[in-house]
Design a protein around this motif. Structure first.
Motif, PDB file in Angstrom:
ATOM      1  N   TRP A   1       0.867  -1.174   0.000  1.00  0.00           N
ATOM      2  CA  TRP A   1       0.000   0.000   0.000  1.00  0.00           C
ATOM      3  C   TRP A   1       0.908   1.229   0.000  1.00  0.00           C
ATOM      4  O   TRP A   1       1.520   1.573   1.015  1.00  0.00           O
ATOM      5  N   ALA A   2       0.981   1.902  -1.136  1.00  0.00           N
ATOM      6  CA  ALA A   2       1.865   3.058  -1.300  1.00  0.00           C
ATOM      7  C   ALA A   2       1.090   4.359  -1.112  1.00  0.00           C
ATOM      8  O   ALA A   2       1.046   5.211  -2.001  1.00  0.00           O
ATOM      9  N   LYS A   3       0.509   4.533   0.051  1.00  0.00           N
ATOM     10  CA  LYS A   3      -0.309   5.728   0.289  1.00  0.00           C
ATOM     11  C   LYS A   3       0.515   7.006   0.337  1.00  0.00           C
ATOM     12  O   LYS A   3      -0.010   8.096   0.135  1.00  0.00           O
ATOM     13  N   ASN A   4       1.824   6.889   0.547  1.00  0.00           N
ATOM     14  CA  ASN A   4       2.678   8.078   0.617  1.00  0.00           C
ATOM     15  C   ASN A   4       2.991   8.690  -0.745  1.00  0.00           C
ATOM     16  O   ASN A   4       3.572   9.771  -0.805  1.00  0.00           O
ATOM     17  N   ILE A   5       2.626   7.986  -1.824  1.00  0.00           N
ATOM     18  CA  ILE A   5       2.848   8.561  -3.158  1.00  0.00           C
ATOM     19  C   ILE A   5       1.537   9.019  -3.803  1.00  0.00           C
ATOM     20  O   ILE A   5       1.535   9.474  -4.937  1.00  0.00           O
ATOM     21  N   ALA A   6       0.453   8.924  -3.072  1.00  0.00           N
ATOM     22  CA  ALA A   6      -0.834   9.445  -3.556  1.00  0.00           C
ATOM     23  C   ALA A   6      -0.775  10.979  -3.527  1.00  0.00           C
ATOM     24  O   ALA A   6       0.057  11.564  -2.826  1.00  0.00           O
ATOM     25  N   PRO A   7      -1.644  11.636  -4.292  1.00  0.00           N
ATOM     26  CA  PRO A   7      -1.663  13.107  -4.245  1.00  0.00           C
ATOM     27  C   PRO A   7      -1.918  13.595  -2.820  1.00  0.00           C
ATOM     28  O   PRO A   7      -2.629  12.950  -2.047  1.00  0.00           O
ATOM     29  N   SER A   8      -1.342  14.729  -2.496  1.00  0.00           N
ATOM     30  CA  SER A   8      -1.556  15.306  -1.167  1.00  0.00           C
ATOM     31  C   SER A   8      -3.042  15.593  -0.970  1.00  0.00           C
ATOM     32  O   SER A   8      -3.794  15.759  -1.938  1.00  0.00           O
TER      33      SER A   8
END
Length: 140
Positions: free
Chosen positions: A62-69
């Motif tokens: 789960w790469a939630k840190n690369i989702a848009p701010s």
């Protein structure tokens, strides 16, 4: 006697090697069925998708840190059609300065297939498309 390799042969060989080692980046809604060809499945939404139980979603990371701010995401959703072009630019700017994105690229580099999972109903204008194109550029 050995014959010298033709330029055409060497060029074709180089192209085949390039495709052998290049990571294929695909996108898919989280609600679609899992396929063998999905490879390394990455959820790229900041928020967990509605109606999906964590134990039922097949994903590798789960790469939630690369989702848009959050501010960018909220601004985009105010008027998706009018804000699309500017959203693409701003999201790429966020990615280009993100240590989390650089780490993610290192994590997926060398994997044969990476499937980016997203929940958006809008398949034509969403952050998964922007991320897919940007990753293809960075990985090439």
């Amino acid at each position: 006697m050995l014959m010298p390799l033709s330029f055409h042969f060497l060029y074709c060989f180089k192209e085949k090697l390039y495709y052998l080692y290049m990571t294929q980046v695909k996108i898919k809604r989280v609600y679609e069925d899992v396929e063998r060809s999905d490879g390394y499945r990455v959820l790229i939404d900041k928020l967990w998708p509605r109606g999906v139980k964590k134990e039922e979603l097949s994903y590798s990371y789960w790469a939630k840190n690369i989702a848009p701010s959050t501010p960018l995401r909220k601004w985009f959703h105010e008027d998706e059609d009018a804000n699309w072009a500017e959203f693409e630019k701003r999201y790429i700017q966020e990615l280009s300065t993100s240590p989390a994105f650089k780490s993610f690229v290192d994590q997926i580099r060398g994997k044969k297939t990476v499937t980016l999972l997203f929940a958006s109903k809008n398949a034509a204008e969403n952050h998964a498309l922007v991320l897919q194109h940007y990753l293809e550029k960075v990985l090439s």
